[in-house]
Scaffold this motif. Structure first.
Motif, PDB file in Angstrom:
ATOM      1  N   ALA A 125       1.933 -18.578 -26.651  1.00 33.13           N
ATOM      2  CA  ALA A 125       2.222 -17.966 -25.356  1.00 33.13           C
ATOM      3  C   ALA A 125       0.946 -17.356 -24.779  1.00 33.13           C
ATOM      4  CB  ALA A 125       3.293 -16.899 -25.517  1.00 33.13           C
ATOM      5  N   LEU A 126       0.616 -17.758 -23.544  1.00 33.14           N
ATOM      6  CA  LEU A 126      -0.564 -17.227 -22.867  1.00 33.14           C
ATOM      7  C   LEU A 126      -0.131 -16.487 -21.607  1.00 33.14           C
ATOM      8  CD1 LEU A 126      -2.881 -20.299 -23.482  1.00 33.14           C
ATOM      9  CD2 LEU A 126      -2.878 -18.121 -24.693  1.00 33.14           C
ATOM     10  N   THR A 127      -1.075 -16.056 -20.795  1.00 35.08           N
ATOM     11  CA  THR A 127      -0.751 -15.057 -19.770  1.00 35.08           C
ATOM     12  C   THR A 127      -0.577 -15.599 -18.359  1.00 35.08           C
ATOM     13  OG1 THR A 127      -3.109 -14.603 -19.426  1.00 35.08           O
ATOM     14  CG2 THR A 127      -1.944 -13.272 -21.069  1.00 35.08           C
ATOM     15  N   ASP A 128      -1.019 -16.840 -18.089  1.00 33.58           N
ATOM     16  CA  ASP A 128      -0.985 -17.317 -16.713  1.00 33.58           C
ATOM     17  C   ASP A 128      -0.918 -18.838 -16.731  1.00 33.58           C
ATOM     18  OD1 ASP A 128      -1.066 -17.415 -13.945  1.00 33.58           O
ATOM     19  OD2 ASP A 128      -2.750 -16.030 -13.768  1.00 33.58           O
ATOM     20  N   GLU A 129      -0.849 -19.431 -15.546  1.00 29.11           N
ATOM     21  CA  GLU A 129      -0.776 -20.889 -15.421  1.00 29.11           C
ATOM     22  C   GLU A 129      -2.101 -21.515 -15.860  1.00 29.11           C
ATOM     23  OE1 GLU A 129       0.183 -24.295 -12.024  1.00 29.11           O
ATOM     24  OE2 GLU A 129       0.263 -22.160 -11.521  1.00 29.11           O
ATOM     25  N   ASN A 130      -2.039 -22.409 -16.834  1.00 28.80           N
ATOM     26  CA  ASN A 130      -3.251 -23.004 -17.401  1.00 28.80           C
ATOM     27  C   ASN A 130      -3.662 -24.252 -16.622  1.00 28.80           C
ATOM     28  OD1 ASN A 130      -3.195 -21.110 -19.598  1.00 28.80           O
ATOM     29  ND2 ASN A 130      -1.523 -22.311 -20.458  1.00 28.80           N
ATOM     30  N   ILE A 131      -4.982 -24.434 -16.458  1.00 25.14           N
ATOM     31  CA  ILE A 131      -5.456 -25.598 -15.705  1.00 25.14           C
ATOM     32  C   ILE A 131      -6.460 -26.435 -16.483  1.00 25.14           C
ATOM     33  CG2 ILE A 131      -5.017 -24.536 -13.458  1.00 25.14           C
ATOM     34  CD1 ILE A 131      -8.026 -23.968 -13.250  1.00 25.14           C
ATOM     35  N   ASN A 132      -6.998 -25.956 -17.600  1.00 19.41           N
ATOM     36  CA  ASN A 132      -7.918 -26.783 -18.380  1.00 19.41           C
ATOM     37  C   ASN A 132      -7.871 -26.381 -19.844  1.00 19.41           C
ATOM     38  OD1 ASN A 132      -9.786 -24.477 -18.407  1.00 19.41           O
ATOM     39  ND2 ASN A 132     -10.274 -25.089 -16.322  1.00 19.41           N
ATOM     40  N   VAL A 133      -8.250 -27.326 -20.696  1.00 20.88           N
ATOM     41  CA  VAL A 133      -8.229 -27.104 -22.133  1.00 20.88           C
ATOM     42  C   VAL A 133      -9.356 -27.906 -22.761  1.00 20.88           C
ATOM     43  CG1 VAL A 133      -6.568 -28.966 -22.524  1.00 20.88           C
ATOM     44  CG2 VAL A 133      -6.778 -27.133 -24.215  1.00 20.88           C
ATOM     45  N   ALA A 134      -9.990 -27.350 -23.797  1.00 25.75           N
ATOM     46  CA  ALA A 134     -11.105 -28.043 -24.454  1.00 25.75           C
ATOM     47  C   ALA A 134     -11.097 -27.712 -25.940  1.00 25.75           C
ATOM     48  CB  ALA A 134     -12.439 -27.616 -23.837  1.00 25.75           C
ATOM     49  N   TRP A 135     -11.321 -28.733 -26.774  1.00 30.02           N
ATOM     50  CA  TRP A 135     -11.503 -28.546 -28.216  1.00 30.02           C
ATOM     51  C   TRP A 135     -12.967 -28.243 -28.502  1.00 30.02           C
ATOM     52  CZ3 TRP A 135      -8.017 -28.502 -32.186  1.00 30.02           C
ATOM     53  CH2 TRP A 135      -6.732 -29.024 -31.948  1.00 30.02           C
ATOM     54  N   SER A 136     -13.208 -27.360 -29.458  1.00 31.69           N
ATOM     55  CA  SER A 136     -14.563 -27.187 -29.969  1.00 31.69           C
ATOM     56  C   SER A 136     -14.933 -28.435 -30.769  1.00 31.69           C
ATOM     57  CB  SER A 136     -14.661 -25.942 -30.848  1.00 31.69           C
ATOM     58  OG  SER A 136     -13.829 -26.068 -31.990  1.00 31.69           O
ATOM     59  N   PRO A 137     -16.216 -28.775 -30.875  1.00 33.31           N
ATOM     60  CA  PRO A 137     -16.604 -30.025 -31.549  1.00 33.31           C
ATOM     61  C   PRO A 137     -16.234 -30.071 -33.022  1.00 33.31           C
ATOM     62  CG  PRO A 137     -18.540 -28.693 -31.007  1.00 33.31           C
ATOM     63  CD  PRO A 137     -17.371 -28.081 -30.292  1.00 33.31           C
ATOM     64  N   ASP A 138     -16.076 -28.925 -33.675  1.00 33.61           N
ATOM     65  CA  ASP A 138     -15.667 -28.934 -35.079  1.00 33.61           C
ATOM     66  C   ASP A 138     -14.149 -28.884 -35.240  1.00 33.61           C
ATOM     67  OD1 ASP A 138     -15.106 -26.351 -34.315  1.00 33.61           O
ATOM     68  OD2 ASP A 138     -16.410 -25.389 -35.787  1.00 33.61           O
ATOM     69  N   GLY A 139     -13.416 -28.868 -34.121  1.00 32.93           N
ATOM     70  CA  GLY A 139     -11.968 -28.857 -34.172  1.00 32.93           C
ATOM     71  C   GLY A 139     -11.351 -27.546 -34.597  1.00 32.93           C
ATOM     72  N   ALA A 140     -12.156 -26.500 -34.714  1.00 37.07           N
ATOM     73  CA  ALA A 140     -11.662 -25.229 -35.244  1.00 37.07           C
ATOM     74  C   ALA A 140     -10.952 -24.378 -34.202  1.00 37.07           C
ATOM     75  CB  ALA A 140     -12.812 -24.431 -35.847  1.00 37.07           C
ATOM     76  N   GLN A 141     -11.258 -24.597 -32.919  1.00 31.45           N
ATOM     77  CA  GLN A 141     -10.634 -23.761 -31.901  1.00 31.45           C
ATOM     78  C   GLN A 141     -10.468 -24.517 -30.597  1.00 31.45           C
ATOM     79  OE1 GLN A 141     -13.149 -20.362 -30.719  1.00 31.45           O
ATOM     80  NE2 GLN A 141     -14.842 -21.344 -31.797  1.00 31.45           N
ATOM     81  N   VAL A 142      -9.625 -23.963 -29.751  1.00 30.32           N
ATOM     82  CA  VAL A 142      -9.324 -24.532 -28.446  1.00 30.32           C
ATOM     83  C   VAL A 142      -9.556 -23.459 -27.394  1.00 30.32           C
ATOM     84  CG1 VAL A 142      -7.513 -25.515 -26.988  1.00 30.32           C
ATOM     85  CG2 VAL A 142      -7.637 -26.136 -29.396  1.00 30.32           C
ATOM     86  N   ALA A 143     -10.215 -23.835 -26.300  1.00 32.47           N
ATOM     87  CA  ALA A 143     -10.398 -22.933 -25.168  1.00 32.47           C
ATOM     88  C   ALA A 143      -9.430 -23.343 -24.064  1.00 32.47           C
ATOM     89  CB  ALA A 143     -11.834 -22.993 -24.660  1.00 32.47           C
ATOM     90  N   VAL A 144      -8.721 -22.377 -23.512  1.00 35.47           N
ATOM     91  CA  VAL A 144      -7.755 -22.636 -22.445  1.00 35.47           C
ATOM     92  C   VAL A 144      -8.089 -21.744 -21.263  1.00 35.47           C
ATOM     93  CG1 VAL A 144      -5.317 -22.782 -21.824  1.00 35.47           C
ATOM     94  CG2 VAL A 144      -6.012 -23.092 -24.211  1.00 35.47           C
ATOM     95  N   GLY A 145      -8.318 -22.367 -20.107  1.00 40.80           N
ATOM     96  CA  GLY A 145      -8.614 -21.610 -18.901  1.00 40.80           C
ATOM     97  C   GLY A 145      -7.423 -21.592 -17.964  1.00 40.80           C
ATOM     98  N   ASN A 146      -7.209 -20.460 -17.280  1.00 48.61           N
ATOM     99  CA  ASN A 146      -6.064 -20.362 -16.380  1.00 48.61           C
ATOM    100  C   ASN A 146      -6.506 -20.191 -14.925  1.00 48.61           C
ATOM    101  OD1 ASN A 146      -6.606 -17.570 -15.885  1.00 48.61           O
ATOM    102  ND2 ASN A 146      -5.297 -16.949 -17.597  1.00 48.61           N
ATOM    103  N   ARG A 147      -5.534 -20.119 -14.037  1.00 51.61           N
ATOM    104  CA  ARG A 147      -5.828 -20.042 -12.604  1.00 51.61           C
ATOM    105  C   ARG A 147      -6.456 -18.721 -12.195  1.00 51.61           C
ATOM    106  NH1 ARG A 147      -4.511 -24.168  -9.577  1.00 51.61           N
ATOM    107  NH2 ARG A 147      -2.937 -25.655 -10.294  1.00 51.61           N
ATOM    108  N   ASP A 148      -6.444 -17.746 -13.078  1.00 50.49           N
ATOM    109  CA  ASP A 148      -7.090 -16.468 -12.786  1.00 50.49           C
ATOM    110  C   ASP A 148      -8.526 -16.456 -13.294  1.00 50.49           C
ATOM    111  OD1 ASP A 148      -6.890 -13.925 -11.603  1.00 50.49           O
ATOM    112  OD2 ASP A 148      -6.572 -12.976 -13.550  1.00 50.49           O
TER     113      ASP A 148
END
Length: 219
Positions: A17-40
């Motif tokens: 569960a995140l805080t706002d409407e998400n518009i992009n997502v990216a995996w780190s190259p080692d697969g250890a984490q994901v970055a999620v950006g929202n409309r804010d």
């Protein structure tokens, strides 16, 4: 944010569960984490094993359109609505370089798998290619007539494809930036595009046109 195990018949294995409407997502190259950006224009970093949010950024002072790590995982790139791309040191997210190559929104980016370069596509119908060490522009594709919404390098770095609201996908030689092929888009626009990781086969998708092709993927 949902994580899926593609071996499990399309079943989601975790929901974050995140805080706002998400518009992009990216995996780190080692697969250890994901970055999620929202409309804010706030990013959450999620541990890929525990599915926990490990960090949330402050709101960025510009509109963020896309995000990606470099191959080494020590630089985090953001494209913006202000016509520039920002290179941030990771994990500190301290500003490193600002690449100003477009006159309006930068919608898309792609990393060159063969060389230390990154390509950006913008609303000004331009594609700019940058050396990631010197942060200088090394080439431009200026043939398109409409906003560029997707860019992609082939697996060997030989070709650079660009597409968006034009009626064709432009495929360029990634060394000279001369056009080597053009693939028709049957109406609509292309919003997502990737090369095969092993062959010179390109897949792209978007709104599609009429005739039952809406929402289709083309190879």
């Amino acid at each position: 944010l949902r994580f899926w195990d593609v071996r499990a018949g399309g079943r989601a294995v975790a929901t974050v569960a995140l805080t706002d409407e998400n518009i992009n997502v990216a995996w780190s190259p080692d697969g250890a984490q994901v970055a999620v950006g929202n409309r804010d224009d706030v990013f959450a970093f999620v541990d890929a094993k525990t599915h926990k949010v490990t960090r949330t950024t402050a709101k960025f002072p510009y509109q963020v359109n896309d995000a990606s790590w470099n191959r080494a995982g020590d630089v985090f790139y953001l494209t913006t609505a202000d016509g520039f791309a920002e290179a941030l040191r990771f994990p500190s997210l301290a500003p490193m370089h600002r690449m100003k190559g477009h006159t309006s929104s930068v919608y898309a980016m792609a990393l060159d798998p063969a060389r230390d370069r990154v390509a950006f596509g913008g609303a000004d119908a331009m594609v700019s290619v940058w050396d990631t060490h010197e942060c200088v522009c090394v080439g431009v594709v200026a043939r398109l007539q409409a906003p560029v919404r997707a860019v992609s390098f082939s697996h060997d770095g030989a070709f650079l494809a660009a597409a968006g609201d034009d009626d064709a996908v432009d495929v360029a030689d990634a060394a000279t930036f001369a056009r080597v092929a053009s693939a028709p888009v049957r109406g609509g626009s292309v919003s997502s595009m990737r090369w095969s990781p092993t062959h010179h086969v390109l897949a792209f998708a978007g709104e599609g046109g009429g005739g039952g092709s809406a929402g289709s993927v083309a190879l």
